[in-house]
Scaffold this active site. Structure first.
Site, PDB file in Angstrom:
ATOM      1  CG  HIS A  43      -2.003  -1.277   1.112  1.00 16.05           C
ATOM      2  ND1 HIS A  43      -1.161  -2.291   1.770  1.00 16.05           N
ATOM      3  CD2 HIS A  43      -3.024  -1.494   0.974  1.00 16.05           C
ATOM      4  CE1 HIS A  43      -2.430  -3.188   1.645  1.00 16.05           C
ATOM      5  NE2 HIS A  43      -3.374  -2.662   1.095  1.00 16.05           N
ATOM      6  N   GLY A  99     -11.604   4.500   6.488  1.00 17.46           N
ATOM      7  CA  GLY A  99     -11.993   3.057   6.670  1.00 17.46           C
ATOM      8  C   GLY A  99     -12.202   2.987   8.097  1.00 17.46           C
ATOM      9  CG  HIS A 155      -5.887   1.496  -0.939  1.00 13.41           C
ATOM     10  ND1 HIS A 155      -5.801   1.794   0.185  1.00 13.41           N
ATOM     11  CD2 HIS A 155      -6.128   0.139  -0.862  1.00 13.41           C
ATOM     12  CE1 HIS A 155      -6.160   0.622   1.228  1.00 13.41           C
ATOM     13  NE2 HIS A 155      -6.146  -0.190   0.261  1.00 13.41           N
ATOM     14  NE  ARG A 161     -26.945 -15.209  36.745  1.00 15.35           N
ATOM     15  CZ  ARG A 161     -28.343 -14.366  36.436  1.00 15.35           C
ATOM     16  NH1 ARG A 161     -27.943 -13.223  35.990  1.00 15.35           N
ATOM     17  NH2 ARG A 161     -29.366 -15.037  37.249  1.00 15.35           N
ATOM     18  CD  GLU A 199     -22.832  -5.433  23.360  1.00 11.38           C
ATOM     19  OE1 GLU A 199     -22.870  -4.898  22.238  1.00 11.38           O
ATOM     20  OE2 GLU A 199     -24.047  -5.518  24.003  1.00 11.38           O
ATOM     21  CG  HIS A 257     -31.427 -12.231  24.483  1.00 10.31           C
ATOM     22  ND1 HIS A 257     -32.184 -11.694  23.574  1.00 10.31           N
ATOM     23  CD2 HIS A 257     -31.425 -11.216  25.358  1.00 10.31           C
ATOM     24  CE1 HIS A 257     -32.302 -10.505  23.641  1.00 10.31           C
ATOM     25  NE2 HIS A 257     -31.837 -10.108  24.721  1.00 10.31           N
TER      26      HIS A 257
END
Ligand code: TPP
Ligand code: MG
Length: 707
Positions: free
Chosen positions: A33, A166, A275, A368, A427, A489
């Protein structure tokens, strides 16, 4: 008063050299590049010669600033600076650009090249990783040196990023930008290469947004730097805005910098073609003419090199001055200094294991919940432990009790020393930033969300695995047993897909005792891992604690054995199994289960009295696969072809463990909206199905022996 970079003719010559080296390296490699590397050579030169505090001969110096090339495709831009400023990167390394075994791979890779701070290439990741680096630096400073004046602490380090169109088109940059703004991360400077070009052409094909305004709205200081009159980047103006931006700033800084890709190549400039492909010998020659030089490829003038290598002396002086201040800090803070040395060397307190909460047979609790208790115990012993969740701290059980919220100081319960990070529903950025936090080395960090949303994190998980960063994911709600939230879920294919990733450990403990052991093993192994946790209560298996501790660490172990000689009478808990899992003799059937299905299997095999059934808990396949063959043979004897694997998830990937005669009890369809018990029953997670599978496997084995 600001001062521009006093560019000397030698600086100009150095930038010309850097530009041509980048073009030459790409030509020689036959791919790469060149455009951005050529255009941004003055920017990289300015950073590496002036703004970045670094010592090329001490690339691991903890007091250094960090440079992240988020647009990793322009790697040769970075390699050129590493060579010119005196890192352990040679001209020959540049000549070997992108070739097998070279120090100069196609994209920057951590561990490959001294001076490369993180692996980049997937656009957006470097940017979000850098946000995590800035968070970790702010946290470390607040923990260790809260009273130092702004800019006066040995813990003040800056993070510089080069990002392309980008990078900032990726949604990840929106999440990460919002976090940096909210946390007022003053140590972060992003130079956005606003060159209006991407692979398919002009960025107007894809974007009409005002990027600067977007970042300003997120709380960043935003500066704009236009092109210089000759069409080059305006490096003096860039220098001015970088210098003017308060080094101790209370906001992250974005510089929207205009550039022309491939400048000054006469024909290739401003084209998307430049590029990602060599410009061609003619165009490189024409660029030399444009730059007024008549040199062979890879020519580096001694005076130019002597000039760029003054970075060595500046770096050494900066490091030595820093060291004096760091020594003074250590003397004044002996306890904190000892802790910091320990945490940076990744050493755990010797008594950590003894601090684990004890979960005994008879206890029933969700894994948990057990994880939440372990976090509290570890938080007391490990000041470097911090973490958070993507707006699910309560269901993930990730909050450190009594810990403040990681935030700028906004009154009681807040502050950058806070150990609870509130990521918001981000997340992806959480995962990428966790990589950056891990790259600052002193921290141990965990990040929670529901297992099903690990899909939002996958690119960062992959980079963590590639870099072998010690990041810990806490993924709760690990099966259809989460119940009535339904199939959106309920994870199905996630375990298989995460296990398919090289270098990443998926750890799914069966009960509270395994959860505690798993947490300890994850910290001890210190690599990228995901702890997969159930929402529903689970009984603690009747296995001695030392067997669990050792067995989990090895990835799989015998939870319950059956004596073949006893003709199928269940052998009970594998009391002596740690040393000799095969104590009960060769079983008729081996049942392997993970997580919540271990309890299901134990319940099921209690109903079988005519077969010798061994129950193996396999909380981590990757750890088990790394064990010596003797141990694996003890747990899973090759001679036993009657095998059953039980996991409330896609069966994909278990064929190797089940073997040709085996039966896999999994879930190969989406879940459903129903309370946990109904969801489990409807998707076949029943004792009846397990018993039938055990019998089927035994029958198959008997037939194959007979035939
Ligand atoms: C996530 C991701 N998607 C796609 C790519 C492939 N890719 C590399 S560079 C690029 C875009 C190039 O445009 P820009 O970011 O503006 O870089 P420039 O050419 O201006 O340096 C793409 C799509 C990638 N590296 N990462
Ligand atoms: Mg671009």
């Amino acid at each position: 008063m600001t001062h521009a970079f006093d560019q000397t003719p030698l600086d100009h010559a150095a930038v010309t050299t850097a530009r041509l080296l980048a073009l030459d390296a790409v030509e020689r490699a036959g791919s790469g590049h060149p455009g951005t590397a050529a255009a941004l050579a003055p920017v990289a030169h300015l950073l590496f010669q002036k703004h970045l505090r670094h010592d090329p001969q001490a690339p691991d110096w903890p007091g250094r600033d960090r440079f992240v090339l988020s647009c990793g495709h322009a790697s040769v831009l970075l390699y050129t600076q590493l060579f010119l400023t005196g890192y352990d990167v040679s001209l020959d390394d540049l000549k070997a650009f992108r070739s097998f075994g070279s120090r100069t791979p196609g994209h920057p890779e951590l561990g490959h090249t001294p001076g490369v701070e993180t692996t980049t290439g997937p656009l957006g990741q470097g940017f979000a990783t850098a946000v995590g680096m800035a968070m970790a630096i702010a946290h470390e400073r607040a923990v260790n040196d809260p009273d130092a004046a702004p800019g006066e602490s040995v813990f003040d380090r800056r993070v510089f990023v080069l990002a392309s169109d980008g990078d900032l088109q990726e949604g990840l940059s929106y999440e990460a930008g919002a976090l940096a703004g909210r946390h007022r991360l003053g140590g972060l400077t992003v130079i956005y290469d606003d060159n209006d070009i991407q692979i398919e052409g002009d960025t107007s094909l894809t974007s009409s947004e005002n990027v600067g305004a977007r970042f300003a709205a997120q709380g960043w200081r935003v500066d704009h730097v236009g092109l210089a009159s000759d069409g080059d980047v305006d490096v003096d103006a860039l220098d001015e805005v970088l210098s003017a931006a308060d080094r101790r700033g209370d906001r992250p800084h974005l510089v929207v910098l205009k550039s022309q890709i491939a400048w000054p190549a006469p024909n290739a400039r401003n084209t998307s073609a430049s590029h990602g492909a060599p410009l061609g010998a003619d165009e490189v020659a024409a660029t030399r003419v444009e730059l007024g030089v008549d040199s062979d490829p890879f020519t580096v003038d001694d005076t130019v090199l002597a000039h760029t290598r003054t970075a060595l002396e500046r770096g050494r002086a900066a490091r030595e001055a820093w060291q004096v201040a760091a020594d003074a800090w250590e003397l004044a803070h002996p306890v904190a200094a000892a802790e910091l040395r320990r945490s940076r060397s990744r050493t755990l307190p010797a008594d950590l294991g003894s601090r684990l909460p004890v979960f005994s047979p008879g206890d029933t609790l969700a894994t948990r919940d057990a994880s939440g208790q372990v976090i509290q115990a570890f938080a007391e012993a490990l000041p470097e432990l911090w973490g958070g969740s993507a707006d699910l701290a309560e269901p993930n059980r990730t909050a450190i009790a009594g810990g403040a919220s990681f935030l700028p100081d906004e009154g009681p319960g807040t502050g950058r020393a806070g150990r609870n990070v509130h990521w918001g529903v981000r997340e992806g950025a959480m995962a990428s930033a966790m990589n950056g936090i891990a790259l600052i080395e002193g921290s141990r960090f965990f990040a929670g969300t529901f297992l099903v949303f690990s899909d939002y994190q996958r690119p960062a998980i992959r980079l963590a695995a590639l870099m072998q960063l010690p990041v810990t994911y806490l993924w709760s709600h690990d099966s259809v047993a989460l119940g009535a939230d339904g199939p959106t879920h309920q994870p199905i294919e996630h375990l298989a897909s995460l296990r398919a990733m090289p270098g990443f450990s998926v750890v799914r403990p069966a009960d509270g005792a395994e959860t505690a052991a798993a947490w300890l093993a994850i910290l001890e192994k210190d690599g990228p891992a995901g702890l997969v946790l159930a929402r529903q209560p689970l009984p603690v298996a009747p296995t001695p604690a030392d067997v669990v501790r050792a067995g989990v660490r090895r990835g799989a172990y015998v939870v319950q054995d059956a004596s073949a000689s006893a003709g199928g009478s269940a052998g009970g808990p594998a009391g002596g199994a740690a040393g000799d899992p095969a104590e009960g003799g060769t079983p008729d059937v081996v049942v392997v289960a993970t997580g919540s299905e271990v309890a299901l299997v134990l319940e099921a095999v209690a109903q079988i009295d005519d077969l010798a059934v061994r129950v193996v808990s396999m909380p981590c396949r990757e750890w088990f696969d790394a064990e010596p063959v003797e141990y694996r043979e003890q747990v899973l004897p090759r001679a036993v072809s009657a095998r059953v694997v039980v996991e409330a998830a896609a069966s994909f990937g278990w064929e190797g463990v089940a073997g040709p005669g085996g039966v896999i009890v999994g879930i190969d369809e989406f879940g459903l909206s129903a309370p946990a018990a109904d969801a489990l029953r409807e998707r076949g997670m029943t004792t009846e199905r397990v018993v039938a599978a055990v019998r089927a496997a035994a029958a198959r084995a008997a037939t194959s022996v007979a035939s």
